[in-house]
Scaffold this motif. Structure first.
Motif, PDB file in Angstrom:
ATOM      1  N   PHE A 298       0.824  -1.205   0.000  1.00  0.00           N
ATOM      2  CA  PHE A 298       0.000   0.000   0.000  1.00  0.00           C
ATOM      3  C   PHE A 298       0.863   1.262   0.000  1.00  0.00           C
ATOM      4  O   PHE A 298       0.533   2.258  -0.641  1.00  0.00           O
ATOM      5  CB  PHE A 298      -0.914   0.024   1.228  1.00  0.00           C
ATOM      6  N   TRP A 299       1.963   1.218   0.753  1.00  0.00           N
ATOM      7  CA  TRP A 299       2.833   2.383   0.926  1.00  0.00           C
ATOM      8  C   TRP A 299       3.298   2.955  -0.413  1.00  0.00           C
ATOM      9  O   TRP A 299       3.470   4.158  -0.570  1.00  0.00           O
ATOM     10  CB  TRP A 299       4.022   1.989   1.791  1.00  0.00           C
ATOM     11  N   ASP A 300       3.507   2.090  -1.373  1.00  0.00           N
ATOM     12  CA  ASP A 300       4.013   2.533  -2.671  1.00  0.00           C
ATOM     13  C   ASP A 300       2.953   3.272  -3.487  1.00  0.00           C
ATOM     14  O   ASP A 300       3.290   3.960  -4.459  1.00  0.00           O
ATOM     15  CB  ASP A 300       4.527   1.337  -3.479  1.00  0.00           C
ATOM     16  N   TYR A 301       1.686   3.131  -3.114  1.00  0.00           N
ATOM     17  CA  TYR A 301       0.592   3.746  -3.861  1.00  0.00           C
ATOM     18  C   TYR A 301      -0.121   4.842  -3.078  1.00  0.00           C
ATOM     19  O   TYR A 301      -0.439   5.896  -3.627  1.00  0.00           O
ATOM     20  CB  TYR A 301      -0.437   2.687  -4.259  1.00  0.00           C
ATOM     21  N   HIS A 302      -0.399   4.589  -1.805  1.00  0.00           N
ATOM     22  CA  HIS A 302      -1.265   5.473  -1.023  1.00  0.00           C
ATOM     23  C   HIS A 302      -0.536   6.740  -0.574  1.00  0.00           C
ATOM     24  O   HIS A 302       0.684   6.763  -0.433  1.00  0.00           O
ATOM     25  CB  HIS A 302      -1.786   4.738   0.210  1.00  0.00           C
ATOM     26  N   GLY A 303      -1.333   7.791  -0.314  1.00  0.00           N
ATOM     27  CA  GLY A 303      -0.746   9.006   0.232  1.00  0.00           C
ATOM     28  C   GLY A 303      -1.558  10.247  -0.059  1.00  0.00           C
ATOM     29  O   GLY A 303      -2.768  10.204  -0.315  1.00  0.00           O
ATOM     30  N   LEU A 304      -0.871  11.378  -0.018  1.00  0.00           N
ATOM     31  CA  LEU A 304      -1.462  12.698  -0.253  1.00  0.00           C
ATOM     32  C   LEU A 304      -0.787  13.310  -1.480  1.00  0.00           C
ATOM     33  O   LEU A 304       0.441  13.300  -1.591  1.00  0.00           O
ATOM     34  CB  LEU A 304      -1.251  13.603   0.958  1.00  0.00           C
ATOM     35  N   SER A 305      -1.594  13.823  -2.380  1.00  0.00           N
ATOM     36  CA  SER A 305      -1.067  14.433  -3.601  1.00  0.00           C
ATOM     37  C   SER A 305      -1.638  15.824  -3.793  1.00  0.00           C
ATOM     38  O   SER A 305      -2.668  16.191  -3.220  1.00  0.00           O
ATOM     39  CB  SER A 305      -1.390  13.569  -4.825  1.00  0.00           C
ATOM     40  N   LEU A 306      -0.948  16.600  -4.623  1.00  0.00           N
ATOM     41  CA  LEU A 306      -1.321  17.983  -4.901  1.00  0.00           C
ATOM     42  C   LEU A 306      -1.477  18.183  -6.398  1.00  0.00           C
ATOM     43  O   LEU A 306      -0.635  17.751  -7.184  1.00  0.00           O
ATOM     44  CB  LEU A 306      -0.246  18.929  -4.369  1.00  0.00           C
ATOM     45  N   LEU A 307      -2.573  18.834  -6.772  1.00  0.00           N
ATOM     46  CA  LEU A 307      -2.721  19.399  -8.104  1.00  0.00           C
ATOM     47  C   LEU A 307      -2.643  20.910  -7.932  1.00  0.00           C
ATOM     48  O   LEU A 307      -3.601  21.560  -7.518  1.00  0.00           O
ATOM     49  CB  LEU A 307      -4.042  18.978  -8.740  1.00  0.00           C
ATOM     50  N   GLU A 308      -1.466  21.464  -8.212  1.00  0.00           N
ATOM     51  CA  GLU A 308      -1.243  22.892  -7.994  1.00  0.00           C
ATOM     52  C   GLU A 308      -1.746  23.687  -9.188  1.00  0.00           C
ATOM     53  O   GLU A 308      -1.405  23.404 -10.335  1.00  0.00           O
ATOM     54  CB  GLU A 308       0.237  23.173  -7.764  1.00  0.00           C
ATOM     55  N   ASN A 309      -2.567  24.680  -8.889  1.00  0.00           N
ATOM     56  CA  ASN A 309      -3.169  25.531  -9.906  1.00  0.00           C
ATOM     57  C   ASN A 309      -2.109  26.509 -10.428  1.00  0.00           C
ATOM     58  O   ASN A 309      -1.684  27.423  -9.725  1.00  0.00           O
ATOM     59  CB  ASN A 309      -4.351  26.288  -9.301  1.00  0.00           C
ATOM     60  N   MET A 310      -1.693  26.309 -11.673  1.00  0.00           N
ATOM     61  CA  MET A 310      -0.656  27.156 -12.271  1.00  0.00           C
ATOM     62  C   MET A 310      -1.255  28.322 -13.051  1.00  0.00           C
ATOM     63  O   MET A 310      -0.516  29.144 -13.600  1.00  0.00           O
ATOM     64  CB  MET A 310       0.226  26.316 -13.206  1.00  0.00           C
ATOM     65  N   GLY A 311      -2.602  28.385 -13.113  1.00  0.00           N
ATOM     66  CA  GLY A 311      -3.273  29.434 -13.862  1.00  0.00           C
ATOM     67  C   GLY A 311      -3.545  29.007 -15.292  1.00  0.00           C
ATOM     68  O   GLY A 311      -2.915  28.092 -15.828  1.00  0.00           O
ATOM     69  N   GLY A 312      -4.539  29.652 -15.894  1.00  0.00           N
ATOM     70  CA  GLY A 312      -4.865  29.353 -17.275  1.00  0.00           C
ATOM     71  C   GLY A 312      -5.404  27.953 -17.485  1.00  0.00           C
ATOM     72  O   GLY A 312      -5.301  27.400 -18.585  1.00  0.00           O
ATOM     73  N   GLY A 313      -5.973  27.353 -16.427  1.00  0.00           N
ATOM     74  CA  GLY A 313      -6.528  26.005 -16.538  1.00  0.00           C
ATOM     75  C   GLY A 313      -5.490  24.901 -16.459  1.00  0.00           C
ATOM     76  O   GLY A 313      -5.821  23.736 -16.698  1.00  0.00           O
ATOM     77  N   GLU A 314      -4.244  25.258 -16.114  1.00  0.00           N
ATOM     78  CA  GLU A 314      -3.180  24.263 -16.020  1.00  0.00           C
ATOM     79  C   GLU A 314      -2.939  23.880 -14.565  1.00  0.00           C
ATOM     80  O   GLU A 314      -2.933  24.733 -13.670  1.00  0.00           O
ATOM     81  CB  GLU A 314      -1.883  24.808 -16.629  1.00  0.00           C
ATOM     82  N   PHE A 315      -2.724  22.568 -14.332  1.00  0.00           N
ATOM     83  CA  PHE A 315      -2.447  22.056 -12.997  1.00  0.00           C
ATOM     84  C   PHE A 315      -1.203  21.183 -13.041  1.00  0.00           C
ATOM     85  O   PHE A 315      -0.991  20.434 -14.001  1.00  0.00           O
ATOM     86  CB  PHE A 315      -3.635  21.249 -12.464  1.00  0.00           C
ATOM     87  N   GLN A 316      -0.400  21.291 -11.990  1.00  0.00           N
ATOM     88  CA  GLN A 316       0.829  20.504 -11.900  1.00  0.00           C
ATOM     89  C   GLN A 316       0.693  19.489 -10.770  1.00  0.00           C
ATOM     90  O   GLN A 316       0.411  19.851  -9.624  1.00  0.00           O
ATOM     91  CB  GLN A 316       2.026  21.419 -11.634  1.00  0.00           C
TER      92      GLN A 316
END
Length: 434
Positions: A298-316
């Motif tokens: 599970f450790w290799d898959y589970h966790g917390l992730s971020l989709l950072e709003n870069m503006g203009g509809g783009e996310f990182q």
């Protein structure tokens, strides 16, 4: 004056000199190697009452512009509760039940009739285990003190409902609802258009099962509300539905796990970088995914992730924390150092065939602390021996201090732990001679 000048010269000449006795004292003083370890503790807010405790969701809502309350749902009991405030421990609650309730899962609040008082939006999943049976329902409830005055059934006899959130999605000055039809193998994400006179039209935006949340938010800053959804089951996606302002939506997949056992569990809309835009935190940690490979961790898959709003509809995208069973997150100053941390809880039940790696370092709570311009994962040395599944942050007693509140989801009835707890943490410093 000459005497003082001479004294000053002598002081300058000898200021760097130490007596032999002082040198010996310094050289014999032991050097210490110190380490800070994190410890967590909790206070009971609502007792377990010697009953089977399964809290599905805890949330702060407003009954009106000035009255904020904490609510939580118990689907097995067919009830939801409102905490009586102010309170700090062993809080009293008002329990609401109705013969039409089956398994209340989540609540929202909004003023549908314009009287200045908010009604409650109830998502009733109908049945907790995976099923395609049509027991799901969404209701709008009018409450008065300790009773339900009126129930308007918006939609019923659909797949298992996991969410319904109030928002004006078509800019016509009334409140519509987003809706998550989680289902099992069949389901959907969509919205319910308010036509007035208690008439509603269901618009399905995506026919996929596993929708957990559908959050209305103006994520591109254009003045209308888009919908951000997290979808589990076979899809394992973060999806945004861009709104043109009139209730016409265009779908975009922001993240796809490309596996069916990623275990999506929750989203949190935040301003991650304090730059004024809205970013998406999401957890994945469903340890009960039936198709998770026995030779994987599970450790290799589970966790917390971020989709950072870069503006203009783009996310990182970036994964910012590994955490087995990660189920919910909250922004909260858990260690009382004046800076907010990102707190995550993990749901790690002992049933359903989930197998945990003995080398897995994660307990059922951890956090990210911003240290030296980077996020550092902190796992406490002790644990909270309660199966936690839901988090909320709220000022419970009106003193301006917020509390971190977690709900107990004890499916196996293995503890007599409280239904709700308030969590805090501190650091313990230990030193050894080097």
């Amino acid at each position: 004056m000459d005497f003082l000048l001479s004294l000053l010269v002598v002081s300058i000449i000898f200021c760097g000199c130490l007596s032999e006795s002082v040198k010996d004292e310094i050289s014999t003083e032991p050097l210490l190697d110190c380490e800070n370890t994190a410890l967590v503790s909790y206070e009971p807010l609502v007792s377990g009452e010697n009953s089977h405790t399964i809290v599905a969701n805890v949330r702060s809502i407003k009954l009106n512009e000035s009255s904020e309350v904490l609510v939580f749902t118990e689907p097995i009991d067919g009830t939801f509760s409102i905490l009586e405030s102010p309170c700090t421990a062993n809080c009293s609650r008002i329990v609401f039940g109705n013969e039409s309730f089956i398994a209340p899962l989540r609540l929202d609040a909004a003023d549908f009739d314009g009287d200045g008082k908010n009604e409650l939006v109830l998502s009733d999943i109908g049945i907790l285990p995976p099923s395609d049976e049509k027991y799901g329902k969404v209701s709008i409830l009018t409450i008065n003190n300790s009773s339900i005055v009126d129930e308007q059934i918006v939609i019923q006899d659909i797949g298992r409902v996991a969410c319904a959130e109030a928002a004006d999605l078509d800019s016509d000055q009334d409140l519509d609802l987003t809706i998550c039809e989680f289902g099992n193998t069949n389901g959907s994400v969509g919205w319910l258009e308010n036509l007035g006179e208690e008439n509603w039209t269901w618009h399905k935006l995506e026919n996929k099962s596993g929708a957990i949340e559908a959050t209305p938010v103006d994520i591109d800053g254009d003045g209308d509300l888009d919908i951000v959804s997290i979808i589990s089951q076979l899809s394992e996606e973060i999806v945004i539905f861009w709104n043109d302002g009139s209730g016409n939506f265009v779908q975009e997949i922001l993240f796809n796990a490309n596996t069916t056992y990623y275990g999506m569990s929750g989203i949190n809309i935040v301003d991650y970088g304090n730059d004024g835009d809205k970013d998406i935190l999401f957890t994945n940690g469903d340890v009960l995914d039936g198709d998770f490979p026995s030779n994987e961790n599970f450790w290799d898959y589970h966790g917390l992730s971020l989709l950072e709003n870069m503006g203009g509809g783009e996310f990182q995208y970036q994964k910012i924390m590994s955490f087995t069973g990660a189920y919910d997150s909250a922004i909260y100053d858990i260690d009382s150092d004046g800076d907010d941390e990102i707190v995550v809880i993990g749901f790690r039940p002992t049933f359903g065939g989930a197998i945990f790696d003995d080398n897995d370092p994660s307990p059922n709570i951890g956090w990210l602390d911003f240290i030296d311009q980077s996020w550092v994962t902190i796992f406490p040395t002790n644990d909270i021996d309660i199966p936690l599944i839901t988090l909320e942050v709220m000022d419970l007693n009106g003193d301006g201090e917020r509390s971190l509140i977690a709900g107990n989801h004890d499916v196996t009835n293995s503890t007599d732990a409280p239904k709700l707890i308030s969590i805090s943490a501190n650091y313990n410093t230990t030193c050894v001679e080097n």
